[in-house]
Design an enzyme around this catalytic site. Structure first.
Site, short mmCIF file in Angstrom:
data_model
loop_
_atom_site.label_atom_id
_atom_site.label_comp_id
_atom_site.label_asym_id
_atom_site.label_seq_id
_atom_site.Cartn_x
_atom_site.Cartn_y
_atom_site.Cartn_z
N SER A 143 0.94 -1.00 -0.06
CA SER A 143 0.02 0.10 0.10
C SER A 143 1.01 1.26 0.06
O SER A 143 1.70 1.55 -1.11
CB SER A 143 -0.94 0.08 1.30
N ASP A 291 -9.95 -3.35 -5.34
CA ASP A 291 -9.01 -2.48 -4.39
C ASP A 291 -9.14 -0.97 -5.30
O ASP A 291 -8.64 -1.18 -6.64
CB ASP A 291 -7.76 -3.06 -4.34
N HIS A 321 -8.09 -5.08 -1.05
CA HIS A 321 -6.73 -4.37 -0.38
C HIS A 321 -6.47 -4.81 0.83
O HIS A 321 -7.16 -5.09 1.86
CB HIS A 321 -7.02 -2.80 -0.49
#
Length: 351
Positions: A143, A291, A321
């Protein structure tokens, strides 16, 4: 967190950060890995060293945790478990970095912290101290950490002081650009777990400024100065995404706005020039169908390939995610184990 923020009781991110504190675990060694908290170049890191007798020089990974540049900690149970397993299963030295967080420390401070640690670690004397093969070092992150890993890899190829070259970069559902926050993935996954479009906009805006005007502009995709329009070609999903991801969407570029700081490739690595991309190490990029950041990773994989960089792009059509973090009881999922194992298998063959 949002209610407390509105009432003036605490900043939104302070409330969110309570999740981090609940998850923290002490650095605890086991029969396989020695774990210590220390500092590299005055930046806190959690260091994982395999305990078995080395059969030669070891691999190494410098890891940057996720959390939107505002949350997270190398000492969170999930990150500690991930680093411990990689160290043990790959007989690798793992350096997990506790960079300073926004909003107290905005861009470029988090980047500068992770870059400082990586540059320090890549020194010949430091690699030798930990028995690391200088030809087998990678950066990795998930991320926002994937954002930092991509940015560090780019900066290193421009730094004449760094003689050791990275072998690889591992980017797990990375955030790679803040130009266009209305990509098909942002639209299709606007309210899906664990990262909504609204929360991602909040993370991006907090990374740059305390001014709520930027967040409002980002929410309406009107935050990029008109004179920077030439950069849109580097995030133009109408030509960078495969047909199945563009289906049902008509391309409308972002409307002009007024924030320029987010155009720095250290914050938005997808904006790097082709000339810079050509010099990068091989990449493993994980994207998840459900995501908001899916399209960032897909476009970066495409641009790297076009630049001649060896890329393994693993797209998980059944994942969301943060899926790789779900490998530890009581939050275990089969998809988490599968994706983690896919990443470890790639590292075993390519690092």
């Amino acid at each position: 967190s949002e209610a407390a923020d509105l009432l003036g009781l605490m900043h939104f991110m302070e409330g969110m950060r309570l999740i981090t504190f609940v998850e923290l675990v002490a650095p605890t060694s086991d029969e396989n890995v020695t774990v210590t908290d220390t500092e590299f170049n005055n930046v806190p890191v959690r260091l994982y060293l395999p305990r078995r007798a080395p059969g030669g020089l070891r691999r190494a990974m410098v890891y940057f945790h996720g959390g939107g540049w505002c949350l997270g900690d190398a000492g969170m149970k999930s990150y500690d478990h991930l680093s411990r397993r990689i160290s043990n299963e790959l007989d690798a030295v793992v350096v997990s970095v506790n960079y300073r967080l926004a909003p107290q420390h905005r861009f470029p401070v988090p980047f500068e912290d992770v870059y400082s640690v990586t540059k320090f670690f890549l020194q010949s004397k430091v690699l030798a101290q930990y028995g690391v093969d200088p030809a087998r070092v990678c950066v990795a992150g998930d991320s926002a950490g994937g954002n930092l890993a991509a940015a560090v890899a780019q900066q290193l190829v421009e730094d004449p002081d760094v003689k050791t070259k990275l072998k690889a970069q591992i980017l797990l559902y990375p955030a790679l650009q803040a130009l266009d926050l209305n990509l098909p993935s942002y639209q299709d996954n606007e309210n899906k777990p664990l990262l909504s479009r609204r929360l991602m906009v909040r993370f991006w805006s907090e990374y740059f400024t305390s001014d709520p005007a930027l967040r409002e502009a980002m929410a309406s995709n009107r935050h990029v100065p008109a004179e920077s329009g030439h950069l849109f070609q580097r995030v133009n999903w109408s030509r960078l995404l495969p047909a199945e991801m563009r289906e049902g969407h008509a391309y409308r570029g972002p409307a002009p706005g007024g924030a320029a700081g987010l155009l720095d490739p250290r914050a938005s690595p997808l904006l790097a020039s082709d000339a810079r991309l050509r010099r990068l190490p091989r990449a493993f990029i994980l994207t998840c169908e459900h995501d908001v950041l899916r399209d960032d990773g897909v476009m970066y994989a495409g641009r790297l390939r076009a630049a001649g960089v060896p890329v393994t792009h693993h797209h998980a059509k059944d994942a969301f995610h943060g899926a790789v973090m779900f490998i530890l009881w009581p939050f275990e999922l089969a998809v988490g184990h599968r994706l983690f194992n896919t990443c470890v298998d790639w590292l075993s063959e390519n690092l």
